[in-house]
Write a protein that holds these residues in place. Structure first.
Motif, PDB file in Angstrom:
ATOM      1  N   ARG A  38       0.836  -1.195   0.000  1.00 47.33           N
ATOM      2  CA  ARG A  38       0.000   0.000   0.000  1.00 47.33           C
ATOM      3  C   ARG A  38       0.875   1.251   0.000  1.00 47.33           C
ATOM      4  N   PRO A  39       0.476   2.284  -0.719  1.00 45.38           N
ATOM      5  CA  PRO A  39       1.254   3.528  -0.677  1.00 45.38           C
ATOM      6  C   PRO A  39       1.211   4.145   0.703  1.00 45.38           C
ATOM      7  N   ALA A  40       2.224   4.942   1.005  1.00 45.72           N
ATOM      8  CA  ALA A  40       2.278   5.592   2.317  1.00 45.72           C
ATOM      9  C   ALA A  40       1.086   6.518   2.475  1.00 45.72           C
ATOM     10  N   ASN A  41       0.428   6.451   3.648  1.00 47.85           N
ATOM     11  CA  ASN A  41      -0.690   7.353   3.886  1.00 47.85           C
ATOM     12  C   ASN A  41      -0.193   8.666   4.477  1.00 47.85           C
ATOM     13  N   ASP A  42      -1.104   9.614   4.653  1.00 48.83           N
ATOM     14  CA  ASP A  42      -0.706  10.927   5.151  1.00 48.83           C
ATOM     15  C   ASP A  42      -0.067  10.829   6.522  1.00 48.83           C
ATOM     16  N   ASN A  43      -0.578   9.914   7.349  1.00 49.21           N
ATOM     17  CA  ASN A  43      -0.026   9.776   8.691  1.00 49.21           C
ATOM     18  C   ASN A  43       1.402   9.255   8.639  1.00 49.21           C
ATOM     19  N   ASP A  44       1.681   8.331   7.716  1.00 48.01           N
ATOM     20  CA  ASP A  44       3.049   7.841   7.545  1.00 48.01           C
ATOM     21  C   ASP A  44       3.990   8.982   7.176  1.00 48.01           C
ATOM     22  N   LEU A  45       3.565   9.833   6.255  1.00 51.40           N
ATOM     23  CA  LEU A  45       4.403  10.951   5.827  1.00 51.40           C
ATOM     24  C   LEU A  45       4.671  11.909   6.970  1.00 51.40           C
ATOM     25  N   GLU A  46       3.665  12.187   7.788  1.00 46.83           N
ATOM     26  CA  GLU A  46       3.854  13.066   8.949  1.00 46.83           C
ATOM     27  C   GLU A  46       4.849  12.443   9.924  1.00 46.83           C
ATOM     28  N   LEU A  47       4.712  11.141  10.160  1.00 47.68           N
ATOM     29  CA  LEU A  47       5.630  10.461  11.065  1.00 47.68           C
ATOM     30  C   LEU A  47       7.049  10.454  10.514  1.00 47.68           C
ATOM     31  N   MET A  48       7.189  10.220   9.208  1.00 46.98           N
ATOM     32  CA  MET A  48       8.512  10.207   8.599  1.00 46.98           C
ATOM     33  C   MET A  48       9.177  11.583   8.698  1.00 46.98           C
ATOM     34  N   ARG A  49       8.403  12.637   8.541  1.00 44.18           N
ATOM     35  CA  ARG A  49       8.954  13.983   8.703  1.00 44.18           C
ATOM     36  C   ARG A  49       9.470  14.182  10.126  1.00 44.18           C
ATOM     37  N   ARG A  50       8.669  13.750  11.099  1.00 41.18           N
ATOM     38  CA  ARG A  50       9.089  13.936  12.499  1.00 41.18           C
ATOM     39  C   ARG A  50      10.281  13.055  12.833  1.00 41.18           C
ATOM     40  N   ILE A  51      10.291  11.819  12.335  1.00 44.53           N
ATOM     41  CA  ILE A  51      11.440  10.936  12.559  1.00 44.53           C
ATOM     42  C   ILE A  51      12.696  11.562  11.963  1.00 44.53           C
ATOM     43  N   ASP A  52      12.554  12.156  10.777  1.00 43.16           N
ATOM     44  CA  ASP A  52      13.704  12.804  10.140  1.00 43.16           C
ATOM     45  C   ASP A  52      14.217  13.966  10.986  1.00 43.16           C
ATOM     46  N   GLU A  53      13.314  14.769  11.540  1.00 41.91           N
ATOM     47  CA  GLU A  53      13.720  15.895  12.384  1.00 41.91           C
ATOM     48  C   GLU A  53      14.457  15.395  13.634  1.00 41.91           C
ATOM     49  N   LEU A  54      13.890  14.374  14.269  1.00 45.64           N
ATOM     50  CA  LEU A  54      14.526  13.834  15.477  1.00 45.64           C
ATOM     51  C   LEU A  54      15.868  13.187  15.158  1.00 45.64           C
ATOM     52  N   PHE A  55      15.924  12.448  14.059  1.00 42.49           N
ATOM     53  CA  PHE A  55      17.165  11.761  13.701  1.00 42.49           C
ATOM     54  C   PHE A  55      18.255  12.757  13.311  1.00 42.49           C
ATOM     55  N   THR A  56      17.868  13.838  12.621  1.00 43.33           N
ATOM     56  CA  THR A  56      18.851  14.850  12.243  1.00 43.33           C
ATOM     57  C   THR A  56      19.420  15.540  13.474  1.00 43.33           C
ATOM     58  N   ALA A  57      18.564  15.774  14.470  1.00 44.39           N
ATOM     59  CA  ALA A  57      19.034  16.400  15.707  1.00 44.39           C
ATOM     60  C   ALA A  57      19.865  15.434  16.547  1.00 44.39           C
ATOM     61  N   ILE A 135       9.596  16.358   1.366  1.00 44.01           N
ATOM     62  CA  ILE A 135       9.230  17.348   0.362  1.00 44.01           C
ATOM     63  C   ILE A 135       7.721  17.327   0.163  1.00 44.01           C
ATOM     64  N   GLY A 136       7.021  18.431   0.404  1.00 39.05           N
ATOM     65  CA  GLY A 136       5.596  18.527   0.148  1.00 39.05           C
ATOM     66  C   GLY A 136       4.831  17.362   0.732  1.00 39.05           C
ATOM     67  N   GLN A 137       4.084  16.652  -0.121  1.00 37.32           N
ATOM     68  CA  GLN A 137       3.324  15.491   0.312  1.00 37.32           C
ATOM     69  C   GLN A 137       4.071  14.181   0.072  1.00 37.32           C
ATOM     70  N   GLY A 138       5.382  14.247  -0.007  1.00 35.67           N
ATOM     71  CA  GLY A 138       6.175  13.043  -0.235  1.00 35.67           C
ATOM     72  C   GLY A 138       7.580  13.213   0.274  1.00 35.67           C
ATOM     73  N   PHE A 139       8.527  12.557  -0.368  1.00 37.57           N
ATOM     74  CA  PHE A 139       9.919  12.640   0.055  1.00 37.57           C
ATOM     75  C   PHE A 139      10.818  12.299  -1.112  1.00 37.57           C
ATOM     76  N   LEU A 140      12.073  12.715  -0.993  1.00 31.37           N
ATOM     77  CA  LEU A 140      13.099  12.433  -1.978  1.00 31.37           C
ATOM     78  C   LEU A 140      14.344  11.937  -1.272  1.00 31.37           C
TER      79      LEU A 140
END
Length: 274
Positions: A38-57, A135-140
């Motif tokens: 299944r494609p990533a849902n909106d909640n997955d994208l929000e979580l991935m953004r937050r995981i990226d922020e935490l991991f970068t810090a 990026i926007g509603q997805g990622f690169l």
């Protein structure tokens, strides 16, 4: 090449090879072909953004501590889901462990060549790494090739998949513009152990070095680049698509390269950066 990438090679209307035989040749499970993920849902994208922020810090966070931090913020999530998202993002905790990045089966692993080496001049050692960009509603995914002595970014590419071609493209640009380094160092990710990537290096006479067990500190060097890029540009600008992101990254890397033009010495030892 990852399983999702290999699935893209399947041809359902192939004249002589059945789906069963194609799956056998590509080492792909037939269940993943008949029932695509299944494609990533909106909640997955929000979580991935937050995981990226935490991991970068805090790039030393593994899935267990990442799960605890997300739950402390009020996000009800289990560790299994965090592990799945971190794998999809291509990130792993920065720290000593048996293996942080697994090469693809059959790919040759080269020895680590930088131990106790003094790196003090351009084109002595180059390195490459890949990071995740929301990026926007997805990622690169972004790959960058850097010169260890000057810290300069020599070439980079964006891609929406973790394949090999965009890494090879960045490598070919760096070689065309700046000549060749004496040594090229990477981790053991499948993109960098692929025949296309290592073959390009070998064809130009570059010695290939790959991080092995206990070499987690070498990743700290390029993690600084990712942290600066994300906090100084990506998170601030909130690019809506790949075109905006590419234009913004061009400007930021030009700024970064100008700011990094200064003498620099890096000594590779077990526990010391200087």
């Amino acid at each position: 090449m990852s399983a999702p990438d290999r699935r893209g090679l399947l041809q359902r209307d192939h004249a002589s090879l059945s789906i069963r035989r194609q799956c056998q040749l590509l080492s792909v499970a037939r269940s993943s072909v008949y029932r695509p993920p299944r494609p990533a849902n909106d909640n997955d994208l929000e979580l991935m953004r937050r995981i990226d922020e935490l991991f970068t810090a805090w790039p030393f966070l593994g899935s267990r501590r990442m799960t605890a931090m997300l739950n402390s913020e009020g996000c009800r999530i289990n560790r299994k889901r965090v592990q799945r998202l971190m794998r999809k993002m291509g990130i792993a905790a920065l720290g000593p462990k048996p293996r942080t990045t697994k090469p693809a089966p059959g790919h040759k692993i080269f020895p680590y060549l930088l131990r106790h080496m003094v790196i003090d001049r351009p084109n002595q050692v180059w390195a490459a790494d890949i990071t995740y960009l929301p990026i926007g509603q997805g990622f690169l995914y972004l790959v960058a090739i850097i010169d260890w002595a000057s810290r300069a970014v020599l070439a980079w590419r964006l891609s929406n998949t973790m394949d090999t071609s965009f890494c090879v493209s960045a490598l070919e640009e760096a070689l065309a513009r700046f000549g060749r380094p004496e040594i090229f160092n990477t981790d053991q990710g499948s993109q960098f152990t692929s025949a296309a990537f290592t073959g390009t290096l070998a064809a130009t006479g570059v010695r290939i070095s790959m991080d092995g067990r206990g070499r987690w500190m070498d990743n700290v060097f390029i993690e600084r680049l990712w942290r600066s890029l994300k906090y100084e540009d990506i998170y601030l600008k909130g690019y809506s698509d790949g075109r905006e992101a590419k234009a913004g990254i061009v400007r930021w890397i030009e700024f970064y390269n100008r700011a990094s033009e200064h003498p620099f010495v890096y000594v590779v030892e077990e526990k010391r950066l200087c």
